[in-house]
Write an enzyme that holds these catalytic residues in place. Structure first.
Site, mmCIF file in Angstrom:
data_model
loop_
_atom_site.group_PDB
_atom_site.id
_atom_site.type_symbol
_atom_site.label_atom_id
_atom_site.label_comp_id
_atom_site.label_asym_id
_atom_site.label_seq_id
_atom_site.Cartn_x
_atom_site.Cartn_y
_atom_site.Cartn_z
ATOM 1 N N HIS A 1 0.847 -1.225 -0.237
ATOM 2 C CA HIS A 1 0.109 -0.258 0.030
ATOM 3 C C HIS A 1 1.250 1.223 0.063
ATOM 4 C CE1 HIS A 1 -2.932 -3.282 2.003
ATOM 5 N NE2 HIS A 1 -3.661 -2.915 1.089
ATOM 6 N N LYS B 1 -16.009 -7.958 5.952
ATOM 7 C CA LYS B 1 -15.084 -8.712 7.089
ATOM 8 C C LYS B 1 -14.912 -8.075 8.532
ATOM 9 C CE LYS B 1 -11.762 -9.717 3.248
ATOM 10 N NZ LYS B 1 -10.912 -9.298 2.816
ATOM 11 N N ARG C 1 -2.144 -6.268 -8.569
ATOM 12 C CA ARG C 1 -0.855 -6.822 -7.715
ATOM 13 C C ARG C 1 -0.662 -7.873 -8.636
ATOM 14 N NH1 ARG C 1 -2.986 -9.083 -2.663
ATOM 15 N NH2 ARG C 1 -5.333 -8.402 -3.965
ATOM 16 N N SER D 1 -3.161 -7.832 3.555
ATOM 17 C CA SER D 1 -3.128 -8.424 4.634
ATOM 18 C C SER D 1 -3.006 -8.939 5.188
ATOM 19 C CB SER D 1 -4.099 -6.591 4.471
ATOM 20 O OG SER D 1 -3.747 -5.530 4.048
HETATM 21 N N1 COA Z 1 -0.138 -4.122 -2.100
HETATM 22 C C1 COA Z 1 -0.523 -5.520 -1.704
HETATM 23 N N2 COA Z 1 -1.811 -5.406 -1.001
HETATM 24 C C2 COA Z 1 -2.535 -5.183 -1.330
HETATM 25 C C3 COA Z 1 -2.194 -3.799 -2.410
HETATM 26 C C4 COA Z 1 -0.766 -3.532 -2.243
HETATM 27 N N3 COA Z 1 -0.507 -2.593 -3.401
HETATM 28 N N4 COA Z 1 -3.488 -3.198 -2.802
HETATM 29 C C5 COA Z 1 -4.207 -3.823 -1.792
HETATM 30 N N5 COA Z 1 -4.400 -5.218 -1.580
HETATM 31 C C6 COA Z 1 -4.911 -6.271 -0.403
HETATM 32 C C7 COA Z 1 -5.121 -5.416 0.487
HETATM 33 O O1 COA Z 1 -4.309 -6.095 1.481
HETATM 34 C C8 COA Z 1 -6.143 -6.901 0.962
HETATM 35 O O2 COA Z 1 -5.832 -8.206 1.698
HETATM 36 P P1 COA Z 1 -6.604 -8.828 2.399
HETATM 37 O O3 COA Z 1 -7.875 -9.511 0.835
HETATM 38 O O4 COA Z 1 -5.731 -10.534 2.379
HETATM 39 O O5 COA Z 1 -7.237 -8.300 3.320
HETATM 40 C C9 COA Z 1 -6.828 -7.376 -0.448
HETATM 41 O O6 COA Z 1 -5.452 -6.647 -1.104
HETATM 42 C C10 COA Z 1 -8.280 -6.434 -1.007
HETATM 43 O O7 COA Z 1 -7.275 -5.355 -0.854
HETATM 44 P P2 COA Z 1 -8.831 -4.035 0.408
HETATM 45 O O8 COA Z 1 -8.274 -3.135 0.843
HETATM 46 O O9 COA Z 1 -9.850 -4.929 1.088
HETATM 47 O O10 COA Z 1 -9.547 -3.735 -1.619
HETATM 48 P P3 COA Z 1 -11.157 -4.093 -1.856
HETATM 49 O O11 COA Z 1 -10.629 -4.488 -3.453
HETATM 50 O O12 COA Z 1 -11.553 -5.181 -0.712
HETATM 51 O O13 COA Z 1 -12.120 -2.842 -1.870
HETATM 52 C C11 COA Z 1 -13.147 -1.037 -1.353
HETATM 53 C C12 COA Z 1 -11.932 -2.162 -0.538
HETATM 54 C C13 COA Z 1 -12.972 -0.146 0.072
HETATM 55 C C14 COA Z 1 -11.986 -0.322 -2.576
HETATM 56 C C15 COA Z 1 -14.275 -1.250 -1.853
HETATM 57 O O14 COA Z 1 -14.539 -2.271 -0.791
HETATM 58 C C16 COA Z 1 -15.233 -0.142 -1.805
HETATM 59 O O15 COA Z 1 -15.095 0.523 -2.425
HETATM 60 N N6 COA Z 1 -16.432 -0.413 -0.713
HETATM 61 C C17 COA Z 1 -17.333 0.859 -0.839
HETATM 62 C C18 COA Z 1 -18.378 -0.152 -1.911
HETATM 63 C C19 COA Z 1 -18.186 0.254 -2.687
HETATM 64 O O16 COA Z 1 -18.301 1.267 -3.225
HETATM 65 N N7 COA Z 1 -18.629 -1.157 -3.916
HETATM 66 C C20 COA Z 1 -17.989 -0.661 -5.146
HETATM 67 C C21 COA Z 1 -20.009 -0.297 -6.290
HETATM 68 S S1 COA Z 1 -20.714 -2.176 -5.424
#
Ligand code: COA
Length: 159
Positions: A17, A41, A90, A128
């Site tokens: 990140h 989660k 990734r 994470s």
């Molecule tokens: N390097 C290392 N790990 C990374 C990374 C990077 N650059 N980018 C993401 N990751 C990992 C995270 O650590 C996480 O790991 P985990 O699953 O082991 O916890 C995983 O990738 C997913 O990342 P996360 O931050 O949970 O992102 P996400 O893709 O689930 O999305 C939001 C999070 C906030 C962007 C998304 O849930 C969201 O937009 N929510 C709001 C509701 C909404 O608008 N939804 C869309 C319309 S329905």
């Protein structure tokens, strides 16, 4: 002023990140790192802890602001006057899900474009969950998580 939002759960933030933040803040005027508070989660770290970790590891970046958000990302971007959403990719396996999210967000907010940034090769394996698993068993978080927050992660997760 070009404002971008970099959203995520950051539970906890990792070097992956921080790498995306460091590279993104060079190409926009202001980068809002948006911590999702109503996480689907159950998070290991509270929203307040996740924000505090991010503030600590990004204090050198002057155009980075850390905020929490709940609800739809597209609405948050609009409220903040952001025209860009930044996501880190990734691996090819991230693409399908991210592609769907990008299209959905554009449907919900046509003024916002999603930009994908490729993760540095050193961080391709990171997530994470991997960090939490390693911390729980007392393994080394070297090169996975910024040094400033390693002790807090062990304190909370080490069994
Ligand atoms: N390097 C290392 N790990 C990374 C990374 C990077 N650059 N980018 C993401 N990751 C990992 C995270 O650590 C996480 O790991 P985990 O699953 O082991 O916890 C995983 O990738 C997913 O990342 P996360 O931050 O949970 O992102 P996400 O893709 O689930 O999305 C939001 C999070 C906030 C962007 C998304 O849930 C969201 O937009 N929510 C709001 C509701 C909404 O608008 N939804 C869309 C319309 S329905």
């Amino acid at each position: 002023m070009k404002i971008a939002v970099y959203p995520g759960s950051f539970d906890p933030c990792t070097n992956g990140h921080v790498d995306i933040i460091a590279r993104s803040c060079r190409i926009v005027d202001k980068l809002i790192v948006a911590v999702l508070s109503n996480y689907k989660k159950t998070p290991a770290f509270t929203a307040q802890e996740r924000v505090e970790f991010l503030k600590r590891v990004t204090h050198n970046y002057k155009n980075v602001e850390i905020m929490t958000f709940s609800g739809l990302l597209a609405d948050f971007a609009r409220e903040q006057g952001a025209s860009v959403i930044i996501k880190g990719l990734r691996a090819v396996s991230d693409f399908e899900y991210e592609f769907q999210m990008a299209l959905t967000n554009r449907k919900l907010n046509p003024d916002v474009e999603t930009i994908f940034m490729t993760t540095s090769t050193d961080n391709m394996y990171l997530s994470s969950s991997v960090v939490k698993e390693i911390a729980a068993y007392g393994g080394s978080l070297e090169q996975m998580v910024p040094e400033e927050i390693q002790a807090n992660i062990y304190d909370k997760l080490r069994r």
